[in-house]
Design an enzyme around this catalytic site. Structure first.
Site, short mmCIF file in Angstrom:
data_model
loop_
_atom_site.label_atom_id
_atom_site.label_comp_id
_atom_site.label_asym_id
_atom_site.label_seq_id
_atom_site.Cartn_x
_atom_site.Cartn_y
_atom_site.Cartn_z
N TRP A 62 0.87 -1.63 -0.12
CA TRP A 62 0.36 0.07 0.50
C TRP A 62 1.00 1.43 0.51
CZ3 TRP A 62 2.12 2.25 4.58
CH2 TRP A 62 2.37 1.39 4.80
N ASN A 63 1.86 1.08 0.08
CA ASN A 63 2.88 2.32 0.75
C ASN A 63 3.44 3.14 -0.08
OD1 ASN A 63 4.92 0.23 -0.49
ND2 ASN A 63 6.23 1.22 1.08
N LYS A 90 -2.40 -8.33 -7.49
CA LYS A 90 -2.70 -7.24 -6.46
C LYS A 90 -2.77 -6.71 -5.79
CE LYS A 90 -2.82 -9.48 -2.41
NZ LYS A 90 -3.60 -8.31 -1.92
N PRO A 91 -3.39 -5.51 -5.81
CA PRO A 91 -2.48 -4.53 -5.04
C PRO A 91 -3.20 -4.30 -3.37
CG PRO A 91 -4.33 -3.60 -6.64
CD PRO A 91 -4.48 -5.26 -6.85
N ASP A 92 -2.55 -3.93 -2.50
CA ASP A 92 -3.14 -4.05 -1.62
C ASP A 92 -4.90 -3.09 -1.94
OD1 ASP A 92 -2.25 -4.26 1.55
OD2 ASP A 92 -3.84 -3.21 1.87
N GLY A 120 6.79 -6.23 -1.11
CA GLY A 120 6.02 -6.47 0.41
C GLY A 120 7.09 -6.41 1.82
N SER A 121 6.60 -7.04 2.84
CA SER A 121 7.04 -7.36 3.96
C SER A 121 8.27 -9.29 3.61
CB SER A 121 6.98 -7.92 4.89
OG SER A 121 5.30 -8.69 5.30
N GLU A 166 11.36 -7.57 -4.06
CA GLU A 166 11.31 -6.87 -2.84
C GLU A 166 11.40 -6.29 -1.87
OE1 GLU A 166 13.45 -5.21 -4.65
OE2 GLU A 166 13.43 -5.46 -6.94
N LEU A 167 11.45 -6.78 -0.67
CA LEU A 167 11.09 -6.70 0.65
C LEU A 167 11.98 -5.73 1.48
CD1 LEU A 167 12.15 -10.71 0.81
CD2 LEU A 167 10.17 -9.52 0.11
N CYS A 175 9.96 1.81 1.87
CA CYS A 175 11.09 0.68 2.12
C CYS A 175 12.40 0.76 2.03
CB CYS A 175 10.62 -0.16 1.28
SG CYS A 175 10.99 0.83 -0.82
N GLU A 191 12.12 -3.47 11.14
CA GLU A 191 12.29 -2.50 10.51
C GLU A 191 11.13 -1.79 11.25
OE1 GLU A 191 9.62 -3.91 7.12
OE2 GLU A 191 10.67 -1.71 5.29
P1 NAD Z 1 2.78 -6.95 3.19
O1 NAD Z 1 3.74 -8.04 2.85
O2 NAD Z 1 2.24 -7.41 4.50
O3 NAD Z 1 2.05 -6.95 2.29
C1 NAD Z 1 1.97 -6.68 0.68
C2 NAD Z 1 1.44 -7.44 -0.18
O4 NAD Z 1 1.19 -8.93 0.20
C3 NAD Z 1 -0.04 -6.92 0.44
O5 NAD Z 1 -0.53 -6.75 -1.50
C4 NAD Z 1 -0.51 -8.63 1.13
O6 NAD Z 1 -2.41 -8.20 1.01
C5 NAD Z 1 -0.19 -9.37 0.16
N1 NAD Z 1 -0.08 -11.00 0.91
C6 NAD Z 1 -0.47 -10.81 2.57
N2 NAD Z 1 0.33 -11.88 2.63
C7 NAD Z 1 0.06 -12.56 2.05
C8 NAD Z 1 0.24 -14.38 1.49
N3 NAD Z 1 -0.21 -15.02 2.12
N4 NAD Z 1 0.22 -14.69 -0.62
C9 NAD Z 1 0.60 -13.35 -1.46
N5 NAD Z 1 -0.06 -12.62 -0.48
C10 NAD Z 1 0.11 -11.79 0.62
O7 NAD Z 1 3.49 -5.68 3.54
P2 NAD Z 1 2.93 -4.39 3.43
O8 NAD Z 1 2.97 -4.27 5.38
O9 NAD Z 1 1.88 -4.67 2.71
O10 NAD Z 1 4.20 -3.46 2.97
C11 NAD Z 1 5.18 -3.10 4.03
C12 NAD Z 1 5.87 -3.72 3.68
O11 NAD Z 1 6.49 -3.44 2.17
C13 NAD Z 1 7.44 -2.48 4.40
O12 NAD Z 1 8.63 -3.89 4.51
C14 NAD Z 1 8.53 -2.40 2.95
O13 NAD Z 1 9.67 -2.63 3.55
C15 NAD Z 1 8.01 -3.04 2.13
N6 NAD Z 1 8.42 -2.79 0.67
C16 NAD Z 1 10.24 -2.81 -0.35
C17 NAD Z 1 9.52 -2.31 -0.91
C18 NAD Z 1 11.04 -2.80 -2.18
O14 NAD Z 1 11.19 -2.14 -2.80
N7 NAD Z 1 12.38 -3.47 -1.20
C19 NAD Z 1 9.06 -1.22 -1.43
C20 NAD Z 1 7.80 -0.78 -0.76
C21 NAD Z 1 7.63 -1.43 0.01
#
Ligand code: NAD
Length: 544
Positions: A184-185, A208-210, A259-260, A281-282, A315, A413
């Site tokens: 979502w960020n 699949k966006p948030d 994501g995370s 990309e985490l 991130c 983080e």
């Molecule tokens: P998150 O991992 O909770 O969610 C990311 C996405 O994954 C969402 O769309 C979510 O619905 C989906 N998701 C959740 N569970 C899943 C599963 N079991 N299987 C498949 N998809 C699933 O992360 P967040 O809290 O939404 O985002 C923040 C994190 O993203 C932070 O850790 C940040 O550092 C990271 N981030 C990294 C980058 C990068 O380029 N490295 C960029 C932006 C954000």
């Protein structure tokens, strides 16, 4: 707690302490993102007509923003079916026809940026300037892949098995349908900057966006379709990650996940089980180093942007500040003064310096990290508390001192506007401390000696290093790879790597005149002797 942020904010604005860009003075989220806009955009979701729905809320005000249909795992399958069919004819187009769509998208995006800036602000609560960074990044990716894809993907002549007799080409074929999962960020940038090279390479995407930021992704899709992308080539599914995320991975020919780290590991395991590739990309725990010879004003200004852009929900945001002891007091005086002067706000106009957090979950993590650290002995140099007077999810930009390795804020983080300060005496010590994390996403080094800055960069275990800039220099260099080492991910976006990951390499070798085997009356032994001589000659002739 030496907290003067609220006072400084009052001084820095109109003297009343009011939110300088609060809704009320101008357009509101509700007036910009109307039900009609939501209904139009929601038509882009692949979901059944009788789908269950979910509400999203505007972080700035807490009001309901949108009611969106939720896709099921069966809808995800449908999305893949439609995408797979559309991908065939999309991939058959000449590459220049595909990249023309990206270049038109670039122009439309710049023309219509106000529409998406409203949506990004409404969905994330960030300031307009931080939302604009997404436009900048998305347009840069569109321009880069619009201009460079043909050269990245062109067939390349390679040395053949037998010189002259074997004509060998290395070709790049699209993977097929990319499963893309985004957070979502940075909802515009992270839906578009990976999807654009995927499309340019001839793939379709199921994204699949948030749910919280689905409107922004849907808007981007609508604009790309207006620019000429066949609608079925980009499918958007919306729903809870644990419910439909695994279905997105299950049918993908390649997975592009942002994501995370926790979720990234699950996605990687599922992709590995299917033997499909994935780029991840985490998260990060990024460090900024102020060396003894840094320009302290520039470093302080850069550090503020590095720590508090998008309220630290970035991130590549900096959460650890390492300052040479000889300049620490002077630097911190400048840094904390600038931090105190930041104007918090949330209106749909330029002017505020830092916006809101996105969710209760973010506010809870940020509050917990700060409160636990303070309880364990850390000092708040500025900030340190939530600001419900500005909006339900505002938290002050916060600088902590005296943080130790047993505190969560030191190692985990935070993903919020919180930075901890550490002092160092030698460069070796600073590098070792910056590298003492399983993450490896981004870092920033400040010094007047840029050669020294680059030498320090070479010792930092991060995918990007910015010398005398916060994060935008490396991230904005779209021709160069961006991504994480260690727990920060796998693979890279941007540059050649950012598009080649969406392709399969295929070697096409055409044999002429002679087969590669005994022929023309040669027996096996004479054939082997001939090739042995040939191999020696190739090495002598420096053949590669
Ligand atoms: P998150 O991992 O909770 O969610 C990311 C996405 O994954 C969402 O769309 C979510 O619905 C989906 N998701 C959740 N569970 C899943 C599963 N079991 N299987 C498949 N998809 C699933 O992360 P967040 O809290 O939404 O985002 C923040 C994190 O993203 C932070 O850790 C940040 O550092 C990271 N981030 C990294 C980058 C990068 O380029 N490295 C960029 C932006 C954000």
């Amino acid at each position: 707690m030496t907290d003067t942020t609220a006072d400084a904010q009052a001084r820095s604005t109109d003297g009343t302490g009011r939110n300088p860009a609060a809704p009320g003075g101008g357009r509101t989220v509700a007036s910009a993102v109307t039900d009609a806009v939501v209904a139009r955009l929601a038509r882009g979701i692949t979901a059944a007509p009788d789908a269950a729905t979910a509400d999203t809320r505007a972080p700035l005000t807490g009001e309901r923003l949108a009611t969106l249909p939720l896709s099921t795992p069966a809808d995800v399958e449908t999305a893949y079916r439609l995408a797979r069919r559309a991908q065939q004819s999309w991939a058959a187009l000449p590459v220049r026809r595909r990249t023309a769509v990206l270049l038109r998208f670039h122009d439309l995006l710049l023309q219509r940026q106000d529409e998406v800036l409203d949506l990004i602000q409404a969905e994330t609560g960030k300031t307009r300037l931080h939302a604009f960074e997404e436009v900048l990044a998305a347009a840069s990716a569109a321009r880069h892949y619009g201009r460079k894809t043909a050269s990245y993907l062109r067939d390349r002549r390679r040395g053949g098995a037998l010189p002259v007799l074997t004509h060998t080409l290395e070709a790049r074929r699209p993977k097929g349908v990319i499963g893309q999962i985004s957070p979502w960020n940075y909802p515009l940038e992270l839906s578009v900057s990976d999807a654009l090279p995927a499309f340019a390479a001839g793939n379709a995407v199921v994204n699949k966006p948030d749910t919280q930021t689905a409107l922004t992704a849907l808007w981007a899709r609508e604009l790309l379709v207006e620019a000429g992308l066949p609608a079925d080539v980009w499918q958007i599914v919306v729903g809870d990650g644990p419910v439909i995320g695994p279905a997105v991975v299950e049918h993908a020919d390649y997975v592009s996940f942002t994501g995370s780290t926790r979720t990234g590991r699950q996605v990687a395991q599922q992709a590995a089980g299917r033997l499909v590739g994935a780029s991840l990309e985490l998260g990060g725990k990024n460090a900024l180093l102020v060396l003894a010879d840094a320009d302290l004003d520039r470093a302080a200004e850069g550090a503020v942007r590095a720590c508090f852009s998008s309220a630290g929900q970035l991130c590549i945001s900096i959460e650890r500040l390492f300052v040479h002891r000889s300049v620490a007091d002077e630097f911190l005086a400048r840094f904390t003064a600038r931090t105190r002067a930041l104007r918090l706000g949330g209106g749909l106009a330029y002017g505020a310096d830092m916006g809101s957090l996105v969710s209760e979950r973010q506010l809870e993590t940020v509050t917990r990290h700060v409160e636990e650290a303070v309880k364990a002995g850390a000092t708040v140099l500025t900030g340190g508390r939530a600001r419900p007077d500005l909006g339900p999810l505002f938290f002050e930009p916060t600088v902590l001192d005296g943080v130790t390795t047993d505190m969560a804020v030191c190692t985990e983080e935070t993903f919020g506007p919180v930075v901890s300060v550490y002092r160092f005496d030698t460069e070796d010590e600073a590098v070792a401390a910056a590298n003492a994390t399983p993450y490896g996403l981004n870092s920033s080094v400040w010094t007047k000696d840029t050669r020294r800055g680059r030498a320090v960069a070479a010792r930092l275990h991060t995918g990007t290093v910015n010398v005398n800039e916060a994060y935008a220099a490396a991230y904005g260099s779209v021709a160069s790879p961006m991504g994480g080492m260690g727990d920060s991910g796998l693979g890279r976006r941007h540059g050649a790597e950012g598009i080649l990951r969406f392709t399969e390499a295929q070697t096409v070798a055409t044999q002429r005149l002679m087969p590669i085997g005994p022929s023309h009356g040669l027996d096996d032994q004479r054939f082997a002797a001939l090739l042995t001589t040939g191999l020696k000659a190739l090495k002598t002739l420096r053949f590669r």
